[in-house]
Design an enzyme around this catalytic site. Structure first.
Site, PDB file in Angstrom:
ATOM      1  N   ASP A 182     -41.062  22.548 -40.565  1.00  0.00           N
ATOM      2  CA  ASP A 182     -40.548  22.568 -41.936  1.00  0.00           C
ATOM      3  C   ASP A 182     -41.779  22.514 -42.830  1.00  0.00           C
ATOM      4  OD1 ASP A 182     -39.698  21.890 -44.522  1.00  0.00           O
ATOM      5  OD2 ASP A 182     -37.974  20.766 -43.760  1.00  0.00           O
TER       6      ASP A 182
ATOM      7  N   ASN B  16     -44.806  32.845 -43.731  1.00  0.00           N
ATOM      8  CA  ASN B  16     -43.674  33.669 -44.178  1.00  0.00           C
ATOM      9  C   ASN B  16     -42.574  32.856 -44.864  1.00  0.00           C
ATOM     10  OD1 ASN B  16     -41.648  36.061 -43.891  1.00  0.00           O
ATOM     11  ND2 ASN B  16     -40.670  34.354 -42.801  1.00  0.00           N
TER      12      ASN B  16
ATOM     13  N   SER C  82     -45.579  39.166 -52.741  1.00  0.00           N
ATOM     14  CA  SER C  82     -44.600  40.093 -53.296  1.00  0.00           C
ATOM     15  C   SER C  82     -45.267  40.829 -54.440  1.00  0.00           C
ATOM     16  CB  SER C  82     -43.386  39.313 -53.820  1.00  0.00           C
ATOM     17  OG  SER C  82     -42.585  40.159 -54.632  1.00  0.00           O
TER      18      SER C  82
ATOM     19  N   TYR D 184     -40.095  32.260 -59.222  1.00  0.00           N
ATOM     20  CA  TYR D 184     -40.490  32.996 -58.007  1.00  0.00           C
ATOM     21  C   TYR D 184     -41.759  33.823 -58.215  1.00  0.00           C
ATOM     22  CZ  TYR D 184     -40.244  36.031 -53.942  1.00  0.00           C
ATOM     23  OH  TYR D 184     -40.559  36.720 -52.797  1.00  0.00           O
TER      24      TYR D 184
ATOM     25  N   THR E 105     -44.763  31.601 -58.170  1.00  0.00           N
ATOM     26  CA  THR E 105     -45.173  31.107 -56.840  1.00  0.00           C
ATOM     27  C   THR E 105     -45.937  32.196 -56.084  1.00  0.00           C
ATOM     28  OG1 THR E 105     -43.112  31.722 -55.658  1.00  0.00           O
ATOM     29  CG2 THR E 105     -43.216  29.506 -56.626  1.00  0.00           C
ATOM     30  N   LYS E 106     -45.516  33.440 -56.235  1.00  0.00           N
ATOM     31  CA  LYS E 106     -46.190  34.509 -55.484  1.00  0.00           C
ATOM     32  C   LYS E 106     -47.542  34.851 -56.123  1.00  0.00           C
ATOM     33  CE  LYS E 106     -43.220  34.914 -52.150  1.00  0.00           C
ATOM     34  NZ  LYS E 106     -43.543  34.430 -50.796  1.00  0.00           N
TER      35      LYS E 106
ATOM     36  N   VAL F 165     -36.615  44.162 -49.436  1.00  0.00           N
ATOM     37  CA  VAL F 165     -36.133  44.180 -48.055  1.00  0.00           C
ATOM     38  C   VAL F 165     -34.742  43.542 -47.948  1.00  0.00           C
ATOM     39  CG1 VAL F 165     -36.693  43.486 -45.697  1.00  0.00           C
ATOM     40  CG2 VAL F 165     -38.540  43.924 -47.336  1.00  0.00           C
TER      41      VAL F 165
ATOM     42  N   THR G 190     -32.433  41.263 -46.751  1.00  0.00           N
ATOM     43  CA  THR G 190     -32.328  39.999 -46.007  1.00  0.00           C
ATOM     44  C   THR G 190     -31.388  39.074 -46.780  1.00  0.00           C
ATOM     45  OG1 THR G 190     -34.127  38.917 -47.193  1.00  0.00           O
ATOM     46  CG2 THR G 190     -34.751  40.184 -45.235  1.00  0.00           C
TER      47      THR G 190
HETATM   48  P1  NAP Z   1     -34.794  34.998 -45.541  1.00  0.00           P
HETATM   49  O1  NAP Z   1     -34.103  35.935 -44.614  1.00  0.00           O
HETATM   50  O2  NAP Z   1     -34.003  34.163 -46.473  1.00  0.00           O
HETATM   51  O3  NAP Z   1     -35.767  34.069 -44.654  1.00  0.00           O
HETATM   52  C1  NAP Z   1     -36.452  32.987 -45.205  1.00  0.00           C
HETATM   53  C2  NAP Z   1     -36.924  32.107 -44.082  1.00  0.00           C
HETATM   54  O4  NAP Z   1     -37.665  31.010 -44.640  1.00  0.00           O
HETATM   55  C3  NAP Z   1     -35.767  31.492 -43.279  1.00  0.00           C
HETATM   56  O5  NAP Z   1     -36.107  31.478 -41.911  1.00  0.00           O
HETATM   57  C4  NAP Z   1     -35.690  30.084 -43.824  1.00  0.00           C
HETATM   58  O6  NAP Z   1     -35.143  29.147 -42.922  1.00  0.00           O
HETATM   59  C5  NAP Z   1     -37.179  29.824 -44.035  1.00  0.00           C
HETATM   60  N1  NAP Z   1     -37.431  28.609 -44.803  1.00  0.00           N
HETATM   61  C6  NAP Z   1     -36.951  28.261 -46.015  1.00  0.00           C
HETATM   62  N2  NAP Z   1     -37.383  27.042 -46.349  1.00  0.00           N
HETATM   63  C7  NAP Z   1     -38.160  26.598 -45.319  1.00  0.00           C
HETATM   64  C8  NAP Z   1     -38.885  25.426 -45.046  1.00  0.00           C
HETATM   65  N3  NAP Z   1     -38.907  24.394 -45.913  1.00  0.00           N
HETATM   66  N4  NAP Z   1     -39.579  25.324 -43.885  1.00  0.00           N
HETATM   67  C9  NAP Z   1     -39.569  26.338 -42.999  1.00  0.00           C
HETATM   68  N5  NAP Z   1     -38.875  27.476 -43.176  1.00  0.00           N
HETATM   69  C10 NAP Z   1     -38.183  27.599 -44.331  1.00  0.00           C
HETATM   70  O7  NAP Z   1     -35.808  35.795 -46.497  1.00  0.00           O
HETATM   71  P2  NAP Z   1     -36.902  36.947 -46.228  1.00  0.00           P
HETATM   72  O8  NAP Z   1     -36.602  38.047 -47.157  1.00  0.00           O
HETATM   73  O9  NAP Z   1     -37.039  37.203 -44.785  1.00  0.00           O
HETATM   74  O10 NAP Z   1     -38.194  36.194 -46.812  1.00  0.00           O
HETATM   75  C11 NAP Z   1     -39.348  35.947 -46.037  1.00  0.00           C
HETATM   76  C12 NAP Z   1     -40.548  35.950 -46.965  1.00  0.00           C
HETATM   77  O11 NAP Z   1     -40.669  37.244 -47.562  1.00  0.00           O
HETATM   78  C13 NAP Z   1     -40.470  34.973 -48.137  1.00  0.00           C
HETATM   79  O12 NAP Z   1     -41.737  34.388 -48.352  1.00  0.00           O
HETATM   80  C14 NAP Z   1     -40.114  35.857 -49.324  1.00  0.00           C
HETATM   81  O13 NAP Z   1     -40.566  35.322 -50.549  1.00  0.00           O
HETATM   82  C15 NAP Z   1     -40.860  37.114 -48.952  1.00  0.00           C
HETATM   83  N6  NAP Z   1     -40.435  38.347 -49.605  1.00  0.00           N
HETATM   84  C16 NAP Z   1     -39.190  38.845 -49.409  1.00  0.00           C
HETATM   85  C17 NAP Z   1     -38.825  40.028 -50.029  1.00  0.00           C
HETATM   86  C18 NAP Z   1     -37.470  40.637 -49.841  1.00  0.00           C
HETATM   87  O14 NAP Z   1     -37.160  41.650 -50.532  1.00  0.00           O
HETATM   88  N7  NAP Z   1     -36.627  40.124 -48.939  1.00  0.00           N
HETATM   89  C19 NAP Z   1     -39.735  40.705 -50.861  1.00  0.00           C
HETATM   90  C20 NAP Z   1     -41.004  40.181 -51.037  1.00  0.00           C
HETATM   91  C21 NAP Z   1     -41.347  39.003 -50.399  1.00  0.00           C
HETATM   92  P3  NAP Z   1     -33.570  28.690 -42.989  1.00  0.00           P
HETATM   93  O15 NAP Z   1     -32.792  29.757 -42.303  1.00  0.00           O
HETATM   94  O16 NAP Z   1     -33.587  27.389 -42.266  1.00  0.00           O
HETATM   95  O17 NAP Z   1     -33.223  28.567 -44.448  1.00  0.00           O
END
Ligand code: NAP
Length: 252
Positions: free
Chosen positions: A62, A89, A142, A167, A170-171, A200, A202
């Site tokens: 965590d 990530n 991002s 958000y 933070t990025k 993406v 998700t």
């Molecule tokens: P996601 O499917 O919501 O996955 C986020 C992951 O982070 C989950 O495994 C979540 O775990 C975990 N997490 C949250 N809080 C945590 C903590 N305190 N300790 C450890 N793990 C934790 O989102 P995603 O799109 O794959 O995002 C992954 C990364 O990509 C993030 O940094 C996000 O900002 C970045 N990003 C995403 C996009 C996009 O379009 N999706 C674009 C640019 C950047 P739980 O399942 O336990 O909540």
């Protein structure tokens, strides 16, 4: 222990981009620690990949919990003695909050995970990264973390529609963190990069993104396997307006 095999850790890897990245790194032949804060979700995800013949193991981490981070680093030290690839990530996004309405709690919550988490995790694993021949650190950033992409062009989509304060801030911090680590480590074989995954599909955005986690993972793994002559401190990936599959350097 096989000293030749590369060892990787991906935080927040029980789903989304992290999960796809864990799979791709394992497909490249690495031993992967699939980081997740929740044991049930993490074990389930790791078992899925392991069932497909990949060398993937769940590790509890965590990123807001210093004890959890320290225990994970201690475990990797005991089991492997080094870490070749660290992917920061884990991250959260919504709810949106415009500057005039944002609360301290909203800032704290997201900074704890997206920013402080990456730094504390990196520092906990840095001694192990230094033990690897040429470690790679990839921070998931991002395009919205780019000051120029968000603020330079009032006609742009990013300028007009993305009004959330927290958000993107933070990025932007993740970008600065990436650059400052790259600077500190520039005389070592370690390279530090910021990945721009694009938009993406998700849980992060209700699966509205037009890119797949696998496409995002390709960007992350490219940065995680940079050759020795590649630059450190890159901000690279899929940008708005770029044709699918075309990756570009972003403007910080
Ligand atoms: P996601 O499917 O919501 O996955 C986020 C992951 O982070 C989950 O495994 C979540 O775990 C975990 N997490 C949250 N809080 C945590 C903590 N305190 N300790 C450890 N793990 C934790 O989102 P995603 O799109 O794959 O995002 C992954 C990364 O990509 C993030 O940094 C996000 O900002 C970045 N990003 C995403 C996009 C996009 O379009 N999706 C674009 C640019 C950047 P739980 O399942 O336990 O909540």
């Amino acid at each position: 222990m096989n000293a030749e095999r590369e060892i990787a850790l991906v935080t927040g890897a029980n789903k989304g981009i992290g999960f796809a990245t864990a799979r791709k790194l394992a497909e490249l032949g690495m031993t992967v620690y699939l980081g997740a804060r929740d044991e049930t979700r993490g074990t389930h995800a790791a078992e899925q990949l392991h069932a497909g013949g990949l060398d993937v193991t769940y590790i509890q981490i965590d990123v807001t919990d210093d004890k959890s981070i320290a225990a994970a680093a201690e475990r990797v030290k005991t089991e492997r003695g080094k870490l070749d690839v660290l992917v920061n990530n884990a991250g959260i996004g919504s709810p949106d909050a415009i500057p005039s309405e944002v609360t301290r709690a909203q800032l704290r919550n997201m900074f704890e995970i997206n920013v402080f988490g990456s730094v504390v995790v990196t520092n906990a694993f840095l001694p192990l990264l230094r033990q690897a021949p040429a470690a790679r650190i990839v921070n998931i950033s991002s395009e919205v973390g780019s000051l120029s992409a968000m603020l330079d062009d009032p006609e742009s989509m990013m300028y007009q529609y993305l009004r959330d304060l927290v958000y993107p801030t933070t990025k932007a911090a993740v970008n600065m963190i990436t650059g400052q680590y790259a600077k500190e480590l520039r005389d070592t074989p370690i390279k530090v990069s910021a990945a721009i995954p694009g938009y993406v599909a998700t849980d992060f955005n209700g699966r509205t993104g037009h890119r797949t986690p696998e496409q995002a993972a390709e960007i992350v793994t490219t940065l995680a396997t940079l050759p020795a002559d590649a630059p450190t401190g890159q901000y690279w990936g899929s940008l708005t307006g770029a044709e699918d599959g075309v990756h570009q350097h972003g403007r910080w």
